[in-house]
Design an enzyme around this catalytic site. Structure first.
Site, PDB file in Angstrom:
ATOM      1  N   HIS A  12     -43.361 -13.934 -13.410  1.00  0.00           N
ATOM      2  CA  HIS A  12     -42.853 -14.826 -14.685  1.00  0.00           C
ATOM      3  C   HIS A  12     -42.806 -13.867 -15.968  1.00  0.00           C
ATOM      4  CE1 HIS A  12     -45.134 -17.922 -12.558  1.00  0.00           C
ATOM      5  NE2 HIS A  12     -45.923 -16.932 -12.036  1.00  0.00           N
TER       6      HIS A  12
ATOM      7  N   SER B 194     -20.297  -0.452 -30.763  1.00  0.00           N
ATOM      8  CA  SER B 194     -19.814  -1.661 -31.581  1.00  0.00           C
ATOM      9  C   SER B 194     -19.002  -1.337 -32.670  1.00  0.00           C
ATOM     10  CB  SER B 194     -21.358  -2.423 -32.369  1.00  0.00           C
ATOM     11  OG  SER B 194     -21.007  -3.208 -33.495  1.00  0.00           O
TER      12      SER B 194
ATOM     13  N   GLU C 194     -23.714  -6.292 -18.086  1.00  0.00           N
ATOM     14  CA  GLU C 194     -23.431  -7.449 -18.662  1.00  0.00           C
ATOM     15  C   GLU C 194     -22.274  -8.091 -17.878  1.00  0.00           C
ATOM     16  OE1 GLU C 194     -24.377  -7.788 -23.160  1.00  0.00           O
ATOM     17  OE2 GLU C 194     -23.731  -5.937 -22.781  1.00  0.00           O
TER      18      GLU C 194
ATOM     19  N   LYS D 244     -25.187   0.916 -32.460  1.00  0.00           N
ATOM     20  CA  LYS D 244     -25.208   0.330 -31.031  1.00  0.00           C
ATOM     21  C   LYS D 244     -24.860   0.910 -30.063  1.00  0.00           C
ATOM     22  CE  LYS D 244     -26.410  -3.369 -30.320  1.00  0.00           C
ATOM     23  NZ  LYS D 244     -25.740  -4.776 -30.609  1.00  0.00           N
TER      24      LYS D 244
END
Ligand code: ARG
Length: 458
Positions: free
Chosen positions: A156, A277, A290, A283
Protein backbone atom coordinates in the site's frame (compact mmCIF):
# COMPACT_ATOMS: atom_id res chain seq x y z
CA UNK A 1 -0.19 3.07 -65.17
CA UNK A 2 -1.99 -0.25 -65.48
CA UNK A 3 -2.41 -2.14 -62.23
CA UNK A 4 -1.25 -5.73 -61.80
CA UNK A 5 -4.91 -6.53 -61.26
CA UNK A 6 -6.15 -4.00 -63.87
CA UNK A 7 -7.61 -6.46 -66.40
CA UNK A 8 -11.13 -6.43 -65.05
CA UNK A 9 -11.35 -2.66 -64.68
CA UNK A 10 -12.53 -0.03 -67.15
CA UNK A 11 -11.36 3.04 -65.21
CA UNK A 12 -8.20 4.20 -63.45
CA UNK A 13 -8.34 4.12 -59.66
CA UNK A 14 -9.47 7.32 -57.98
CA UNK A 15 -6.43 9.06 -56.49
CA UNK A 16 -7.93 9.27 -53.03
CA UNK A 17 -8.68 5.56 -53.11
CA UNK A 18 -5.17 4.83 -54.22
CA UNK A 19 -3.70 6.81 -51.35
CA UNK A 20 -6.19 5.46 -48.82
CA UNK A 21 -5.76 1.78 -49.62
CA UNK A 22 -1.99 1.77 -50.14
CA UNK A 23 0.15 0.16 -47.45
CA UNK A 24 3.57 0.69 -49.01
CA UNK A 25 4.16 3.61 -46.62
CA UNK A 26 4.55 1.10 -43.80
CA UNK A 27 4.76 -2.44 -45.20
CA UNK A 28 8.04 -1.54 -46.90
CA UNK A 29 9.46 -2.73 -43.57
CA UNK A 30 8.63 -6.24 -44.78
CA UNK A 31 10.72 -5.96 -47.97
CA UNK A 32 13.39 -8.43 -46.92
CA UNK A 33 10.92 -10.95 -45.55
CA UNK A 34 8.87 -10.63 -48.73
CA UNK A 35 11.89 -11.49 -50.86
CA UNK A 36 12.95 -14.28 -48.51
CA UNK A 37 9.49 -15.84 -48.90
CA UNK A 38 9.50 -15.34 -52.66
CA UNK A 39 12.91 -17.00 -52.99
CA UNK A 40 11.71 -20.11 -51.17
CA UNK A 41 8.50 -20.09 -53.22
CA UNK A 42 10.20 -19.79 -56.61
CA UNK A 43 12.76 -22.49 -55.79
CA UNK A 44 9.88 -24.78 -54.92
CA UNK A 45 8.03 -23.86 -58.15
CA UNK A 46 11.18 -24.78 -60.10
CA UNK A 47 11.84 -27.98 -58.15
CA UNK A 48 8.25 -29.16 -58.60
CA UNK A 49 8.33 -28.43 -62.34
CA UNK A 50 5.52 -25.89 -62.01
CA UNK A 51 7.63 -23.36 -63.86
CA UNK A 52 10.77 -24.04 -65.95
CA UNK A 53 14.13 -24.34 -64.19
CA UNK A 54 15.58 -21.46 -66.21
CA UNK A 55 12.67 -19.20 -65.42
CA UNK A 56 12.98 -20.05 -61.76
CA UNK A 57 16.67 -19.23 -61.83
CA UNK A 58 16.09 -15.94 -63.64
CA UNK A 59 13.51 -14.96 -61.02
CA UNK A 60 15.84 -16.00 -58.21
CA UNK A 61 18.67 -13.89 -59.63
CA UNK A 62 16.34 -10.95 -60.13
CA UNK A 63 15.12 -11.17 -56.54
CA UNK A 64 18.70 -11.26 -55.27
CA UNK A 65 19.52 -8.15 -57.26
CA UNK A 66 16.50 -6.34 -55.80
CA UNK A 67 17.47 -7.43 -52.31
CA UNK A 68 20.91 -5.86 -52.77
CA UNK A 69 19.34 -2.70 -54.12
CA UNK A 70 17.01 -2.52 -51.13
CA UNK A 71 19.96 -2.91 -48.80
CA UNK A 72 21.69 0.06 -50.44
CA UNK A 73 18.39 1.95 -50.66
CA UNK A 74 18.66 2.00 -54.41
CA UNK A 75 14.97 1.33 -55.09
CA UNK A 76 11.92 3.48 -55.39
CA UNK A 77 8.66 2.24 -53.94
CA UNK A 78 5.49 3.73 -55.43
CA UNK A 79 2.07 4.36 -53.97
CA UNK A 80 0.51 3.37 -57.31
CA UNK A 81 1.84 -0.12 -56.69
CA UNK A 82 -0.15 -0.23 -53.46
CA UNK A 83 1.91 -2.50 -51.24
CA UNK A 84 5.31 -4.11 -50.79
CA UNK A 85 4.30 -7.27 -52.66
CA UNK A 86 3.26 -5.50 -55.85
CA UNK A 87 6.13 -3.03 -55.61
CA UNK A 88 8.62 -5.87 -55.55
CA UNK A 89 6.87 -7.64 -58.41
CA UNK A 90 7.06 -4.42 -60.45
CA UNK A 91 10.76 -4.01 -59.61
CA UNK A 92 11.31 -7.63 -60.63
CA UNK A 93 9.59 -7.04 -63.94
CA UNK A 94 11.80 -4.03 -64.58
CA UNK A 95 14.80 -6.19 -63.75
CA UNK A 96 14.08 -9.39 -65.72
CA UNK A 97 11.10 -8.71 -67.95
CA UNK A 98 7.77 -10.55 -68.27
CA UNK A 99 9.10 -13.85 -66.86
CA UNK A 100 8.75 -12.07 -63.48
CA UNK A 101 5.03 -12.72 -63.86
CA UNK A 102 5.60 -16.43 -63.18
CA UNK A 103 6.60 -15.78 -59.56
CA UNK A 104 3.01 -15.32 -58.45
CA UNK A 105 2.02 -18.79 -59.74
CA UNK A 106 0.25 -20.79 -56.99
CA UNK A 107 0.35 -17.86 -54.60
CA UNK A 108 -1.80 -14.96 -53.47
CA UNK A 109 -0.93 -11.80 -51.61
CA UNK A 110 -3.04 -13.22 -48.82
CA UNK A 111 -0.73 -16.14 -48.02
CA UNK A 112 2.23 -13.99 -49.00
CA UNK A 113 1.58 -11.17 -46.52
CA UNK A 114 0.82 -13.64 -43.74
CA UNK A 115 4.14 -15.39 -44.44
CA UNK A 116 6.00 -12.07 -44.39
CA UNK A 117 4.49 -11.27 -40.99
CA UNK A 118 5.45 -14.65 -39.59
CA UNK A 119 9.03 -14.18 -40.79
CA UNK A 120 9.19 -10.63 -39.44
CA UNK A 121 7.82 -11.55 -36.05
CA UNK A 122 10.14 -14.52 -35.67
CA UNK A 123 13.16 -12.30 -36.23
CA UNK A 124 11.88 -9.58 -33.91
CA UNK A 125 10.84 -12.01 -31.18
CA UNK A 126 14.31 -13.53 -31.15
CA UNK A 127 16.00 -10.15 -30.94
CA UNK A 128 13.65 -8.94 -28.20
CA UNK A 129 14.52 -12.02 -26.15
CA UNK A 130 18.16 -10.91 -26.37
CA UNK A 131 17.24 -7.37 -25.30
CA UNK A 132 15.29 -8.76 -22.33
CA UNK A 133 18.33 -10.77 -21.34
CA UNK A 134 20.50 -7.66 -21.39
CA UNK A 135 18.10 -6.04 -18.91
CA UNK A 136 18.10 -9.17 -16.76
CA UNK A 137 21.87 -9.14 -16.75
CA UNK A 138 21.92 -5.50 -15.59
CA UNK A 139 19.50 -6.46 -12.79
CA UNK A 140 21.66 -9.40 -11.69
CA UNK A 141 24.80 -7.25 -11.62
CA UNK A 142 23.14 -4.58 -9.47
CA UNK A 143 21.61 -7.21 -7.23
CA UNK A 144 24.97 -8.87 -6.64
CA UNK A 145 26.32 -5.62 -5.23
CA UNK A 146 23.31 -5.11 -2.93
CA UNK A 147 22.47 -8.39 -1.24
CA UNK A 148 23.14 -6.72 2.12
CA UNK A 149 21.61 -3.34 1.30
CA UNK A 150 18.38 -2.96 3.24
CA UNK A 151 15.38 -0.82 2.43
CA UNK A 152 11.81 -0.82 3.66
CA UNK A 153 9.59 -3.15 1.64
CA UNK A 154 6.18 -1.62 1.02
CA UNK A 155 2.59 -2.68 0.77
CA UNK A 156 0.00 0.00 0.00
CA UNK A 157 3.10 2.21 -0.37
CA UNK A 158 3.33 2.07 3.43
CA UNK A 159 6.48 0.66 5.00
CA UNK A 160 5.76 -3.01 5.62
CA UNK A 161 8.83 -5.17 6.28
CA UNK A 162 12.48 -4.47 5.47
CA UNK A 163 13.95 -6.36 2.51
CA UNK A 164 17.26 -6.66 0.73
CA UNK A 165 17.54 -4.28 -2.23
CA UNK A 166 18.87 -7.20 -4.30
CA UNK A 167 15.72 -9.11 -3.47
CA UNK A 168 13.49 -6.23 -4.49
CA UNK A 169 15.34 -5.78 -7.80
CA UNK A 170 15.31 -9.49 -8.55
CA UNK A 171 11.51 -9.46 -8.46
CA UNK A 172 11.81 -7.73 -11.85
CA UNK A 173 14.22 -10.39 -13.07
CA UNK A 174 11.47 -12.98 -12.71
CA UNK A 175 8.91 -10.80 -14.46
CA UNK A 176 11.25 -10.51 -17.42
CA UNK A 177 11.98 -14.24 -17.22
CA UNK A 178 8.27 -14.99 -17.64
CA UNK A 179 8.16 -12.45 -20.45
CA UNK A 180 10.95 -14.34 -22.20
CA UNK A 181 9.05 -17.61 -21.76
CA UNK A 182 5.92 -16.03 -23.23
CA UNK A 183 7.83 -14.78 -26.26
CA UNK A 184 9.45 -18.20 -26.71
CA UNK A 185 6.09 -19.87 -26.45
CA UNK A 186 4.72 -17.52 -29.10
CA UNK A 187 7.46 -18.72 -31.44
CA UNK A 188 5.76 -22.13 -31.53
CA UNK A 189 2.81 -20.60 -33.39
CA UNK A 190 4.83 -18.01 -35.28
CA UNK A 191 6.60 -21.01 -36.77
CA UNK A 192 3.55 -22.19 -38.76
CA UNK A 193 3.81 -21.55 -42.50
CA UNK A 194 0.79 -19.99 -44.27
CA UNK A 195 2.33 -19.96 -47.77
CA UNK A 196 0.65 -22.40 -50.11
CA UNK A 197 -2.82 -21.48 -48.83
CA UNK A 198 -3.33 -19.33 -51.91
CA UNK A 199 -6.06 -16.73 -51.67
CA UNK A 200 -7.99 -18.95 -49.25
CA UNK A 201 -8.71 -22.37 -50.72
CA UNK A 202 -5.33 -23.82 -51.66
CA UNK A 203 -4.07 -24.14 -55.23
CA UNK A 204 -4.54 -26.27 -58.32
CA UNK A 205 -0.75 -26.53 -58.77
CA UNK A 206 1.21 -29.50 -57.37
CA UNK A 207 3.13 -27.44 -54.81
CA UNK A 208 5.33 -28.78 -52.01
CA UNK A 209 4.55 -26.79 -48.89
CA UNK A 210 6.90 -28.94 -46.83
CA UNK A 211 9.85 -27.86 -48.93
CA UNK A 212 8.98 -24.19 -48.48
CA UNK A 213 8.50 -24.70 -44.75
CA UNK A 214 11.92 -26.33 -44.41
CA UNK A 215 13.61 -23.67 -46.53
CA UNK A 216 12.15 -20.89 -44.39
CA UNK A 217 12.72 -22.67 -41.09
CA UNK A 218 9.07 -23.24 -40.16
CA UNK A 219 8.17 -26.18 -37.91
CA UNK A 220 4.94 -26.97 -39.69
CA UNK A 221 2.42 -25.75 -42.27
CA UNK A 222 -1.05 -24.46 -41.41
CA UNK A 223 -3.27 -27.50 -41.96
CA UNK A 224 -6.20 -25.34 -43.13
CA UNK A 225 -5.82 -22.82 -45.95
CA UNK A 226 -8.73 -20.66 -44.79
CA UNK A 227 -7.24 -20.41 -41.31
CA UNK A 228 -3.77 -19.77 -42.74
CA UNK A 229 -4.80 -16.51 -44.42
CA UNK A 230 -7.26 -15.39 -41.71
CA UNK A 231 -5.10 -15.98 -38.69
CA UNK A 232 -3.53 -13.08 -36.85
CA UNK A 233 -3.61 -14.77 -33.45
CA UNK A 234 0.16 -14.88 -33.45
CA UNK A 235 0.26 -11.09 -33.77
CA UNK A 236 -2.30 -10.65 -30.98
CA UNK A 237 -0.29 -12.98 -28.75
CA UNK A 238 2.83 -10.98 -29.43
CA UNK A 239 1.07 -7.70 -28.67
CA UNK A 240 -0.27 -9.21 -25.43
CA UNK A 241 3.21 -10.37 -24.43
CA UNK A 242 4.57 -6.94 -25.37
CA UNK A 243 1.88 -5.25 -23.27
CA UNK A 244 2.88 -7.25 -20.25
CA UNK A 245 6.56 -6.46 -20.81
CA UNK A 246 5.64 -2.78 -20.92
CA UNK A 247 3.59 -3.18 -17.73
CA UNK A 248 6.69 -4.57 -16.02
CA UNK A 249 8.91 -1.83 -17.41
CA UNK A 250 6.35 0.73 -16.31
CA UNK A 251 6.18 -0.56 -12.73
CA UNK A 252 9.95 -0.54 -12.48
CA UNK A 253 10.03 2.97 -13.99
CA UNK A 254 7.52 4.18 -11.43
CA UNK A 255 9.79 2.92 -8.65
CA UNK A 256 12.86 4.54 -10.18
CA UNK A 257 10.96 7.83 -10.37
CA UNK A 258 9.78 7.55 -6.76
CA UNK A 259 13.17 6.44 -5.46
CA UNK A 260 15.00 9.30 -7.16
CA UNK A 261 12.61 11.92 -5.74
CA UNK A 262 13.70 14.27 -2.93
CA UNK A 263 11.21 12.48 -0.70
CA UNK A 264 12.91 9.10 -1.05
CA UNK A 265 16.47 9.75 -2.24
CA UNK A 266 17.09 5.99 -2.43
CA UNK A 267 18.82 6.19 -5.80
CA UNK A 268 20.25 8.71 -8.21
CA UNK A 269 20.00 8.23 -11.95
CA UNK A 270 23.11 9.00 -13.95
CA UNK A 271 23.33 12.52 -15.42
CA UNK A 272 23.68 11.03 -18.89
CA UNK A 273 20.21 9.51 -18.49
CA UNK A 274 18.37 12.57 -17.15
CA UNK A 275 17.33 15.91 -18.56
CA UNK A 276 16.93 19.43 -17.15
CA UNK A 277 14.30 22.13 -17.05
CA UNK A 278 14.20 25.18 -19.32
CA UNK A 279 13.18 27.42 -16.42
CA UNK A 280 14.16 25.77 -13.13
CA UNK A 281 17.97 25.55 -13.01
CA UNK A 282 18.03 23.07 -10.13
CA UNK A 283 15.95 20.40 -11.88
CA UNK A 284 17.21 16.97 -12.90
CA UNK A 285 14.25 15.08 -14.27
CA UNK A 286 13.80 11.32 -14.69
CA UNK A 287 12.42 11.72 -18.23
CA UNK A 288 13.55 8.30 -19.38
CA UNK A 289 11.58 6.24 -16.85
CA UNK A 290 8.68 8.66 -17.25
CA UNK A 291 8.59 8.02 -21.00
CA UNK A 292 8.99 4.29 -20.49
CA UNK A 293 5.94 4.46 -18.24
CA UNK A 294 4.13 6.72 -20.70
CA UNK A 295 4.80 4.65 -23.79
CA UNK A 296 3.10 1.68 -22.19
CA UNK A 297 -0.19 3.27 -23.21
CA UNK A 298 0.42 3.05 -26.94
CA UNK A 299 1.39 -0.62 -26.75
CA UNK A 300 -1.84 -1.46 -24.87
CA UNK A 301 -3.64 0.61 -27.51
CA UNK A 302 -2.19 -1.50 -30.33
CA UNK A 303 -3.30 -4.71 -28.62
CA UNK A 304 -6.86 -3.49 -28.18
CA UNK A 305 -6.75 -2.02 -31.69
CA UNK A 306 -5.96 -5.32 -33.35
CA UNK A 307 -8.37 -7.33 -31.21
CA UNK A 308 -11.06 -4.89 -32.28
CA UNK A 309 -10.11 -5.08 -35.97
CA UNK A 310 -10.39 -8.86 -35.86
CA UNK A 311 -13.52 -9.35 -33.78
CA UNK A 312 -16.15 -9.03 -36.50
CA UNK A 313 -14.27 -10.29 -39.53
CA UNK A 314 -15.84 -13.05 -41.58
CA UNK A 315 -13.41 -15.63 -42.98
CA UNK A 316 -11.10 -15.42 -44.82
CA UNK A 317 -8.93 -12.38 -45.76
CA UNK A 318 -10.43 -8.92 -45.47
CA UNK A 319 -8.70 -5.65 -46.24
CA UNK A 320 -9.27 -4.65 -42.62
CA UNK A 321 -6.37 -6.96 -41.83
CA UNK A 322 -3.93 -4.55 -43.43
CA UNK A 323 -4.46 -2.62 -40.18
CA UNK A 324 -2.45 -5.29 -38.35
CA UNK A 325 0.87 -3.78 -39.35
CA UNK A 326 1.40 -0.24 -38.10
CA UNK A 327 0.53 -1.10 -34.51
CA UNK A 328 2.78 -4.14 -34.63
CA UNK A 329 5.73 -2.21 -36.05
CA UNK A 330 5.26 0.56 -33.52
CA UNK A 331 5.09 -1.98 -30.71
CA UNK A 332 8.32 -3.65 -31.81
CA UNK A 333 10.11 -0.31 -32.09
CA UNK A 334 8.75 0.96 -28.78
CA UNK A 335 9.83 -2.21 -27.03
CA UNK A 336 13.27 -2.33 -28.58
CA UNK A 337 13.85 1.30 -27.65
CA UNK A 338 12.65 0.75 -24.10
CA UNK A 339 14.72 -2.35 -23.39
CA UNK A 340 17.81 -0.84 -24.99
CA UNK A 341 17.61 2.12 -22.58
CA UNK A 342 16.58 0.22 -19.51
CA UNK A 343 19.75 -1.88 -19.27
CA UNK A 344 22.22 1.05 -19.06
CA UNK A 345 19.74 3.10 -17.00
CA UNK A 346 19.88 0.41 -14.31
CA UNK A 347 23.59 -0.27 -14.69
CA UNK A 348 24.55 3.39 -14.18
CA UNK A 349 22.23 4.35 -11.32
CA UNK A 350 23.75 5.11 -7.91
CA UNK A 351 22.20 3.32 -4.94
CA UNK A 352 22.12 5.24 -1.66
CA UNK A 353 22.25 2.25 0.67
CA UNK A 354 22.68 4.36 3.80
CA UNK A 355 19.51 6.37 3.04
CA UNK A 356 17.62 3.16 2.46
CA UNK A 357 18.85 1.72 5.73
CA UNK A 358 17.88 4.86 7.63
CA UNK A 359 14.40 4.67 6.17
CA UNK A 360 14.16 1.07 7.33
CA UNK A 361 15.30 2.07 10.84
CA UNK A 362 12.91 4.98 11.19
CA UNK A 363 9.69 3.05 10.96
CA UNK A 364 7.71 0.19 12.47
CA UNK A 365 8.45 -2.34 9.74
CA UNK A 366 9.96 -4.67 12.37
CA UNK A 367 6.60 -5.04 14.14
CA UNK A 368 5.78 -8.38 12.49
CA UNK A 369 8.97 -9.80 13.99
CA UNK A 370 7.87 -8.71 17.42
CA UNK A 371 4.60 -10.58 16.95
CA UNK A 372 6.55 -13.61 15.66
CA UNK A 373 8.75 -13.33 18.80
CA UNK A 374 5.73 -13.76 21.08
CA UNK A 375 4.23 -16.44 18.83
CA UNK A 376 7.46 -18.45 19.11
CA UNK A 377 7.02 -18.30 22.88
CA UNK A 378 3.59 -19.90 22.57
CA UNK A 379 1.25 -16.91 22.29
CA UNK A 380 -1.31 -17.62 19.52
CA UNK A 381 -0.28 -15.41 16.56
CA UNK A 382 -3.63 -13.61 16.46
CA UNK A 383 -3.26 -12.65 20.14
CA UNK A 384 0.40 -11.64 19.63
CA UNK A 385 -0.73 -9.44 16.72
CA UNK A 386 -3.14 -7.65 19.07
CA UNK A 387 -0.51 -7.11 21.77
CA UNK A 388 2.01 -5.69 19.28
CA UNK A 389 -0.67 -3.52 17.71
CA UNK A 390 -1.27 -1.90 21.09
CA UNK A 391 2.46 -1.64 21.70
CA UNK A 392 2.99 0.11 18.32
CA UNK A 393 0.16 2.52 19.14
CA UNK A 394 1.81 3.25 22.52
CA UNK A 395 5.18 3.82 20.78
CA UNK A 396 3.69 6.16 18.18
CA UNK A 397 1.87 8.12 20.87
CA UNK A 398 5.14 8.49 22.77
CA UNK A 399 7.21 9.44 19.72
CA UNK A 400 9.44 6.35 19.81
CA UNK A 401 10.42 3.56 17.43
CA UNK A 402 10.31 -0.01 18.74
CA UNK A 403 14.07 -0.16 19.22
CA UNK A 404 13.84 2.91 21.49
CA UNK A 405 11.45 1.35 24.01
CA UNK A 406 12.84 0.38 27.41
CA UNK A 407 12.68 -3.15 28.76
CA UNK A 408 10.07 -2.00 31.27
CA UNK A 409 7.93 -0.65 28.50
CA UNK A 410 8.14 -3.99 26.66
CA UNK A 411 7.35 -5.94 29.81
CA UNK A 412 4.27 -3.81 30.42
CA UNK A 413 2.79 -5.39 27.28
CA UNK A 414 3.99 -8.94 27.85
CA UNK A 415 6.16 -10.59 30.52
CA UNK A 416 7.57 -12.86 27.79
CA UNK A 417 9.80 -10.08 26.43
CA UNK A 418 13.53 -10.54 27.27
CA UNK A 419 16.56 -8.41 26.45
CA UNK A 420 17.24 -10.42 23.26
CA UNK A 421 14.31 -8.56 21.72
CA UNK A 422 16.59 -5.65 20.77
CA UNK A 423 18.84 -7.80 18.59
CA UNK A 424 15.79 -9.32 17.02
CA UNK A 425 14.43 -5.91 15.99
CA UNK A 426 17.47 -4.66 14.06
CA UNK A 427 16.65 -4.40 10.34
CA UNK A 428 19.60 -6.67 9.43
CA UNK A 429 18.25 -9.38 11.69
CA UNK A 430 14.69 -8.88 10.56
CA UNK A 431 15.88 -9.46 6.99
CA UNK A 432 18.24 -12.31 7.93
CA UNK A 433 15.44 -14.15 9.73
CA UNK A 434 13.46 -14.64 6.49
CA UNK A 435 15.38 -17.68 5.31
CA UNK A 436 12.42 -19.44 3.76
CA UNK A 437 12.79 -20.43 0.09
CA UNK A 438 12.31 -17.32 -2.00
CA UNK A 439 12.69 -15.13 1.12
CA UNK A 440 14.82 -12.04 1.58
CA UNK A 441 17.56 -13.40 3.90
CA UNK A 442 21.05 -13.09 2.38
CA UNK A 443 21.46 -16.89 1.94
CA UNK A 444 18.07 -17.12 0.22
CA UNK A 445 18.88 -14.17 -2.02
CA UNK A 446 22.25 -15.70 -2.84
CA UNK A 447 20.54 -18.93 -3.92
CA UNK A 448 18.09 -16.90 -5.97
CA UNK A 449 20.93 -15.00 -7.64
CA UNK A 450 22.62 -18.25 -8.60
CA UNK A 451 19.41 -19.57 -10.11
CA UNK A 452 18.87 -16.30 -11.98
CA UNK A 453 22.39 -16.35 -13.41
CA UNK A 454 22.03 -19.94 -14.52
CA UNK A 455 19.08 -18.89 -16.70
CA UNK A 456 21.10 -16.36 -18.66
CA UNK A 457 23.01 -17.48 -21.72
CA UNK A 458 26.69 -17.35 -20.78
N1 ARG B 1 -1.38 -5.01 -48.33
C1 ARG B 1 -2.20 -6.12 -48.02
C2 ARG B 1 -2.22 -6.32 -46.48
O1 ARG B 1 -1.37 -5.81 -45.87
C3 ARG B 1 -1.69 -7.36 -48.67
C4 ARG B 1 -2.76 -8.38 -48.93
C5 ARG B 1 -3.70 -7.87 -49.93
N2 ARG B 1 -4.64 -8.86 -50.33
C6 ARG B 1 -5.74 -8.51 -50.99
N3 ARG B 1 -6.53 -9.48 -51.31
N4 ARG B 1 -6.05 -7.28 -51.26
O2 ARG B 1 -3.05 -6.98 -45.96
Amino acid sequence: MEKLWGGRFTKATNELVEAYTASIGFDRKLAKEDIEGSLAHVRMLGACGIIGKEDAEAIEQGLMTILKKIETEDVEFRVEDEDIHMNIERLLTEEIGPVAGKLHTARSRNDQVATDLHLYLRKKTQSLIQHLEAVQRAIVEKAKAHVHTILPGYTHLQRAQPVSFAHHLLAYFWMFERDKERLKDGLKRINWLPLGAGALAGTTFPIDRGQVARALGFDRIYPNSVDAVSDRDFVVEFLAAASLIMAHISRLSEELILWSSQEFQFIELDDAFCTGSSIMPQKKNPDVPELLRGKTGRVYGHLIGLLTVLKGLPLAYNKDMQEDKEGLFDTVETLEGALRLLAPLLATMTVHGERMRRAALNDYSNATDLADYLAEKGVPFREAHGIIGRLVLYAIQNGKYLLELSMDEFKAFSPLFESDVYERLKPENVVAARKSDGGTAPEAVQAQLELAESLLTP
